[in-house]
Design a protein around this motif. Structure first.
Motif, PDB file in Angstrom:
ATOM      1  N   ASP A  31       0.817  -1.213   0.000  1.00 28.61           N
ATOM      2  CA  ASP A  31       0.000   0.000   0.000  1.00 28.61           C
ATOM      3  C   ASP A  31       0.852   1.264   0.000  1.00 28.61           C
ATOM      4  N   PRO A  32       0.398   2.308  -0.678  1.00 26.42           N
ATOM      5  CA  PRO A  32       1.047   3.614  -0.572  1.00 26.42           C
ATOM      6  C   PRO A  32       0.609   4.315   0.714  1.00 26.42           C
ATOM      7  N   LEU A  33       1.357   5.320   1.122  1.00 28.29           N
ATOM      8  CA  LEU A  33       0.981   6.162   2.256  1.00 28.29           C
ATOM      9  C   LEU A  33       1.557   7.550   2.011  1.00 28.29           C
ATOM     10  N   VAL A  34       0.693   8.486   1.673  1.00 26.13           N
ATOM     11  CA  VAL A  34       1.124   9.840   1.324  1.00 26.13           C
ATOM     12  C   VAL A  34       0.942  10.757   2.531  1.00 26.13           C
ATOM     13  N   ILE A  35       2.004  11.480   2.896  1.00 21.34           N
ATOM     14  CA  ILE A  35       1.937  12.416   4.011  1.00 21.34           C
ATOM     15  C   ILE A  35       2.451  13.785   3.555  1.00 21.34           C
ATOM     16  N   VAL A  36       2.074  14.815   4.299  1.00 22.86           N
ATOM     17  CA  VAL A  36       2.515  16.186   4.038  1.00 22.86           C
ATOM     18  C   VAL A  36       3.145  16.714   5.327  1.00 22.86           C
ATOM     19  N   TYR A  37       4.341  17.287   5.232  1.00 21.98           N
ATOM     20  CA  TYR A  37       5.008  17.812   6.423  1.00 21.98           C
ATOM     21  C   TYR A  37       5.926  18.970   6.048  1.00 21.98           C
ATOM     22  N   ALA A  38       6.328  19.744   7.054  1.00 22.12           N
ATOM     23  CA  ALA A  38       7.239  20.873   6.854  1.00 22.12           C
ATOM     24  C   ALA A  38       8.648  20.448   7.239  1.00 22.12           C
ATOM     25  N   GLU A  39       9.627  20.996   6.523  1.00 21.60           N
ATOM     26  CA  GLU A  39      11.023  20.609   6.751  1.00 21.60           C
ATOM     27  C   GLU A  39      11.939  21.789   6.453  1.00 21.60           C
ATOM     28  N   PRO A  40      12.928  22.072   7.318  1.00 17.46           N
ATOM     29  CA  PRO A  40      13.878  23.147   7.027  1.00 17.46           C
ATOM     30  C   PRO A  40      14.695  22.826   5.780  1.00 17.46           C
ATOM     31  N   ASP A  41      15.001  23.839   5.006  1.00 17.16           N
ATOM     32  CA  ASP A  41      15.830  23.673   3.810  1.00 17.16           C
ATOM     33  C   ASP A  41      17.284  23.868   4.208  1.00 17.16           C
ATOM     34  N   LEU A  42      18.071  22.797   4.200  1.00 17.84           N
ATOM     35  CA  LEU A  42      19.463  22.864   4.639  1.00 17.84           C
ATOM     36  C   LEU A  42      20.335  23.646   3.671  1.00 17.84           C
ATOM     37  N   ALA A  43      19.927  23.723   2.410  1.00 17.77           N
ATOM     38  CA  ALA A  43      20.709  24.461   1.409  1.00 17.77           C
ATOM     39  C   ALA A  43      20.392  25.955   1.433  1.00 17.77           C
ATOM     40  N   ARG A  44      19.221  26.318   1.965  1.00 22.82           N
ATOM     41  CA  ARG A  44      18.813  27.726   2.027  1.00 22.82           C
ATOM     42  C   ARG A  44      18.353  28.036   3.453  1.00 22.82           C
ATOM     43  N   PRO A  45      19.293  28.391   4.330  1.00 19.38           N
ATOM     44  CA  PRO A  45      18.949  28.629   5.730  1.00 19.38           C
ATOM     45  C   PRO A  45      17.812  29.638   5.888  1.00 19.38           C
ATOM     46  N   VAL A  48      11.675  27.315   4.944  1.00 21.85           N
ATOM     47  CA  VAL A  48      10.946  26.104   5.317  1.00 21.85           C
ATOM     48  C   VAL A  48      10.238  25.576   4.067  1.00 21.85           C
ATOM     49  N   ASN A  49      10.450  24.298   3.772  1.00 21.11           N
ATOM     50  CA  ASN A  49       9.819  23.660   2.617  1.00 21.11           C
ATOM     51  C   ASN A  49       8.605  22.844   3.044  1.00 21.11           C
ATOM     52  N   LEU A  50       7.641  22.739   2.161  1.00 21.85           N
ATOM     53  CA  LEU A  50       6.494  21.867   2.361  1.00 21.85           C
ATOM     54  C   LEU A  50       6.759  20.598   1.553  1.00 21.85           C
ATOM     55  N   ILE A  51       6.764  19.463   2.219  1.00 23.22           N
ATOM     56  CA  ILE A  51       7.118  18.194   1.591  1.00 23.22           C
ATOM     57  C   ILE A  51       5.877  17.311   1.440  1.00 23.22           C
ATOM     58  N   ILE A  52       5.702  16.793   0.245  1.00 24.34           N
ATOM     59  CA  ILE A  52       4.669  15.777  -0.016  1.00 24.34           C
ATOM     60  C   ILE A  52       5.419  14.496  -0.345  1.00 24.34           C
ATOM     61  N   LYS A  53       5.209  13.433   0.435  1.00 26.83           N
ATOM     62  CA  LYS A  53       6.005  12.219   0.243  1.00 26.83           C
ATOM     63  C   LYS A  53       5.161  10.964   0.367  1.00 26.83           C
ATOM     64  N   ASN A  54       5.442  10.006  -0.500  1.00 27.39           N
ATOM     65  CA  ASN A  54       4.834   8.683  -0.406  1.00 27.39           C
ATOM     66  C   ASN A  54       5.794   7.801   0.391  1.00 27.39           C
ATOM     67  N   ILE A  55       5.491   7.596   1.669  1.00 28.95           N
ATOM     68  CA  ILE A  55       6.373   6.787   2.525  1.00 28.95           C
ATOM     69  C   ILE A  55       5.967   5.315   2.520  1.00 28.95           C
ATOM     70  N   GLY A  56       4.951   4.973   1.736  1.00 24.72           N
ATOM     71  CA  GLY A  56       4.494   3.584   1.662  1.00 24.72           C
ATOM     72  C   GLY A  56       5.338   2.749   0.721  1.00 24.72           C
TER      73      GLY A  56
END
Length: 198
Positions: A31-45, A48-56
Protein backbone atom coordinates in the motif's frame (compact mmCIF):
# COMPACT_ATOMS: atom_id res chain seq x y z
CA UNK A 1 -20.16 -30.91 21.55
CA UNK A 2 -17.48 -33.51 21.02
CA UNK A 3 -13.82 -32.78 21.52
CA UNK A 4 -13.26 -33.23 17.80
CA UNK A 5 -15.83 -30.50 17.06
CA UNK A 6 -14.06 -28.04 19.39
CA UNK A 7 -10.76 -28.84 17.72
CA UNK A 8 -12.30 -28.19 14.29
CA UNK A 9 -13.70 -24.81 15.42
CA UNK A 10 -10.37 -23.89 17.01
CA UNK A 11 -8.47 -24.80 13.83
CA UNK A 12 -10.94 -22.77 11.73
CA UNK A 13 -10.37 -19.74 14.00
CA UNK A 14 -6.59 -20.13 13.68
CA UNK A 15 -6.88 -20.36 9.87
CA UNK A 16 -9.07 -17.21 9.80
CA UNK A 17 -6.66 -15.27 12.05
CA UNK A 18 -3.74 -16.41 9.91
CA UNK A 19 -5.51 -15.18 6.75
CA UNK A 20 -6.21 -11.79 8.37
CA UNK A 21 -2.57 -11.41 9.44
CA UNK A 22 -1.33 -12.45 5.99
CA UNK A 23 -3.63 -9.89 4.35
CA UNK A 24 -2.48 -7.17 6.76
CA UNK A 25 1.20 -7.94 5.99
CA UNK A 26 0.42 -7.92 2.26
CA UNK A 27 -1.32 -4.54 2.58
CA UNK A 28 1.57 -3.09 4.58
CA UNK A 29 4.08 -4.24 1.96
CA UNK A 30 2.13 -2.98 -1.06
CA UNK A 31 0.00 0.00 0.00
CA UNK A 32 1.05 3.61 -0.57
CA UNK A 33 0.98 6.16 2.26
CA UNK A 34 1.12 9.84 1.32
CA UNK A 35 1.94 12.42 4.01
CA UNK A 36 2.51 16.19 4.04
CA UNK A 37 5.01 17.81 6.42
CA UNK A 38 7.24 20.87 6.85
CA UNK A 39 11.02 20.61 6.75
CA UNK A 40 13.88 23.15 7.03
CA UNK A 41 15.83 23.67 3.81
CA UNK A 42 19.46 22.86 4.64
CA UNK A 43 20.71 24.46 1.41
CA UNK A 44 18.81 27.73 2.03
CA UNK A 45 18.95 28.63 5.73
CA UNK A 46 15.76 30.13 7.24
CA UNK A 47 13.62 28.66 4.42
CA UNK A 48 10.95 26.10 5.32
CA UNK A 49 9.82 23.66 2.62
CA UNK A 50 6.49 21.87 2.36
CA UNK A 51 7.12 18.19 1.59
CA UNK A 52 4.67 15.78 -0.02
CA UNK A 53 6.00 12.22 0.24
CA UNK A 54 4.83 8.68 -0.41
CA UNK A 55 6.37 6.79 2.53
CA UNK A 56 4.49 3.58 1.66
CA UNK A 57 5.73 0.54 -0.23
CA UNK A 58 3.45 0.91 -3.25
CA UNK A 59 2.79 3.68 -5.78
CA UNK A 60 -0.02 6.15 -5.10
CA UNK A 61 -2.46 7.24 -7.82
CA UNK A 62 -4.90 10.16 -8.09
CA UNK A 63 -3.73 11.97 -4.95
CA UNK A 64 -5.89 14.85 -3.72
CA UNK A 65 -5.67 17.01 -0.61
CA UNK A 66 -8.11 18.71 1.75
CA UNK A 67 -7.37 20.84 4.82
CA UNK A 68 -9.38 22.31 7.67
CA UNK A 69 -8.29 25.79 6.53
CA UNK A 70 -6.33 27.17 3.57
CA UNK A 71 -2.55 26.81 3.56
CA UNK A 72 -0.33 29.88 3.18
CA UNK A 73 1.72 30.44 0.04
CA UNK A 74 5.16 32.11 -0.14
CA UNK A 75 4.89 33.26 3.48
CA UNK A 76 8.27 34.96 3.74
CA UNK A 77 9.75 36.92 6.64
CA UNK A 78 12.20 35.79 9.30
CA UNK A 79 10.48 38.06 11.80
CA UNK A 80 6.70 38.39 11.63
CA UNK A 81 5.88 40.65 8.66
CA UNK A 82 3.28 43.43 8.78
CA UNK A 83 1.06 41.70 6.21
CA UNK A 84 -0.35 38.18 6.14
CA UNK A 85 0.67 35.90 3.26
CA UNK A 86 -1.90 34.98 0.64
CA UNK A 87 -3.65 31.62 0.67
CA UNK A 88 -2.33 28.85 -1.57
CA UNK A 89 -4.29 28.84 -4.82
CA UNK A 90 -2.12 26.74 -7.15
CA UNK A 91 0.34 23.86 -7.06
CA UNK A 92 0.04 20.17 -6.20
CA UNK A 93 -1.76 20.72 -2.89
CA UNK A 94 -4.57 22.49 -4.77
CA UNK A 95 -4.62 20.60 -8.08
CA UNK A 96 -3.59 17.14 -6.81
CA UNK A 97 -0.91 14.72 -8.03
CA UNK A 98 -1.54 11.95 -10.58
CA UNK A 99 1.22 9.62 -9.33
CA UNK A 100 3.87 9.25 -6.65
CA UNK A 101 6.26 6.31 -6.64
CA UNK A 102 7.32 4.71 -3.32
CA UNK A 103 9.68 7.06 -1.43
CA UNK A 104 9.16 9.77 -4.06
CA UNK A 105 8.66 13.28 -2.69
CA UNK A 106 7.90 16.77 -3.91
CA UNK A 107 9.49 19.76 -2.18
CA UNK A 108 7.78 23.17 -2.31
CA UNK A 109 9.29 26.42 -1.04
CA UNK A 110 6.75 27.33 1.62
CA UNK A 111 8.20 30.40 3.34
CA UNK A 112 10.08 31.46 6.46
CA UNK A 113 9.24 31.12 10.13
CA UNK A 114 7.93 34.66 10.68
CA UNK A 115 5.68 34.71 7.63
CA UNK A 116 4.35 31.20 8.25
CA UNK A 117 3.73 31.85 11.95
CA UNK A 118 1.90 35.09 11.11
CA UNK A 119 -0.51 33.10 8.90
CA UNK A 120 -0.84 29.80 10.80
CA UNK A 121 -0.56 30.99 14.41
CA UNK A 122 -0.49 28.47 17.25
CA UNK A 123 -3.22 26.18 15.88
CA UNK A 124 -1.84 23.53 13.47
CA UNK A 125 -3.44 23.02 10.06
CA UNK A 126 -4.79 19.51 9.55
CA UNK A 127 -4.30 18.26 6.01
CA UNK A 128 -5.67 15.00 4.60
CA UNK A 129 -4.41 13.14 1.55
CA UNK A 130 -6.69 10.77 -0.37
CA UNK A 131 -5.20 8.35 -2.91
CA UNK A 132 -5.63 4.98 -4.60
CA UNK A 133 -3.52 1.86 -4.88
CA UNK A 134 -2.01 1.00 -8.23
CA UNK A 135 -4.01 -2.19 -8.76
CA UNK A 136 -6.13 -2.29 -11.92
CA UNK A 137 -8.79 -4.45 -10.33
CA UNK A 138 -11.58 -2.32 -8.85
CA UNK A 139 -11.74 -4.75 -5.94
CA UNK A 140 -8.33 -3.56 -4.76
CA UNK A 141 -8.48 0.07 -5.90
CA UNK A 142 -10.52 1.57 -3.07
CA UNK A 143 -9.46 4.94 -1.73
CA UNK A 144 -6.93 5.20 1.08
CA UNK A 145 -6.30 8.29 3.18
CA UNK A 146 -3.96 9.79 5.74
CA UNK A 147 -4.06 12.90 7.92
CA UNK A 148 -1.11 14.97 9.15
CA UNK A 149 -0.71 18.27 11.01
CA UNK A 150 1.33 21.25 9.85
CA UNK A 151 2.61 23.08 12.94
CA UNK A 152 5.08 25.91 12.36
CA UNK A 153 5.71 26.40 16.11
CA UNK A 154 7.83 23.26 15.94
CA UNK A 155 10.51 25.44 14.34
CA UNK A 156 10.53 28.12 17.06
CA UNK A 157 14.10 28.94 18.16
CA UNK A 158 15.49 26.68 15.43
CA UNK A 159 17.77 27.67 12.55
CA UNK A 160 14.63 28.38 10.52
CA UNK A 161 13.32 30.97 12.99
CA UNK A 162 16.62 32.76 13.57
CA UNK A 163 18.34 35.15 11.21
CA UNK A 164 20.04 32.21 9.58
CA UNK A 165 23.39 31.57 8.03
CA UNK A 166 23.32 34.28 5.33
CA UNK A 167 22.51 37.30 7.50
CA UNK A 168 24.92 36.09 10.19
CA UNK A 169 27.72 36.04 7.62
CA UNK A 170 26.87 39.62 6.66
CA UNK A 171 26.98 40.67 10.32
CA UNK A 172 30.31 38.91 10.89
CA UNK A 173 31.74 40.46 7.72
CA UNK A 174 30.76 43.93 8.95
CA UNK A 175 32.56 43.32 12.25
CA UNK A 176 35.59 41.98 10.38
CA UNK A 177 35.53 44.97 8.01
CA UNK A 178 35.42 47.38 10.98
CA UNK A 179 38.35 45.58 12.61
CA UNK A 180 40.35 45.69 9.39
CA UNK A 181 39.62 49.42 9.05
CA UNK A 182 40.90 50.06 12.60
CA UNK A 183 44.01 48.02 11.84
CA UNK A 184 44.56 49.92 8.60
CA UNK A 185 44.21 53.28 10.39
CA UNK A 186 46.66 52.14 13.08
CA UNK A 187 49.24 50.99 10.50
CA UNK A 188 48.86 54.27 8.59
CA UNK A 189 49.45 56.19 11.81
CA UNK A 190 52.55 54.10 12.64
CA UNK A 191 53.94 54.61 9.11
CA UNK A 192 53.40 58.35 9.32
CA UNK A 193 55.16 58.49 12.71
CA UNK A 194 58.10 56.49 11.37
CA UNK A 195 58.29 58.68 8.28
CA UNK A 196 58.33 61.86 10.40
CA UNK A 197 61.05 60.44 12.66
CA UNK A 198 63.25 59.65 9.70
Amino acid sequence: MLTGDWISIFMALIATASAVVTFAVFRASTDPLVIVYAEPDLARPSIVNLIIKNIGKGPAHNISFTSDRPLPCEAFGIGEPSTVARAMSSGPIVTGIPFLAPEQKLSLTWGQYGGLHKYIGSEPIKISATFRRSYKSRMFSRKLSSTTCLDIQTFERSESSEHGFGPNIVKEMKVLNKTMKCLEDHLTSVNQTNHENT
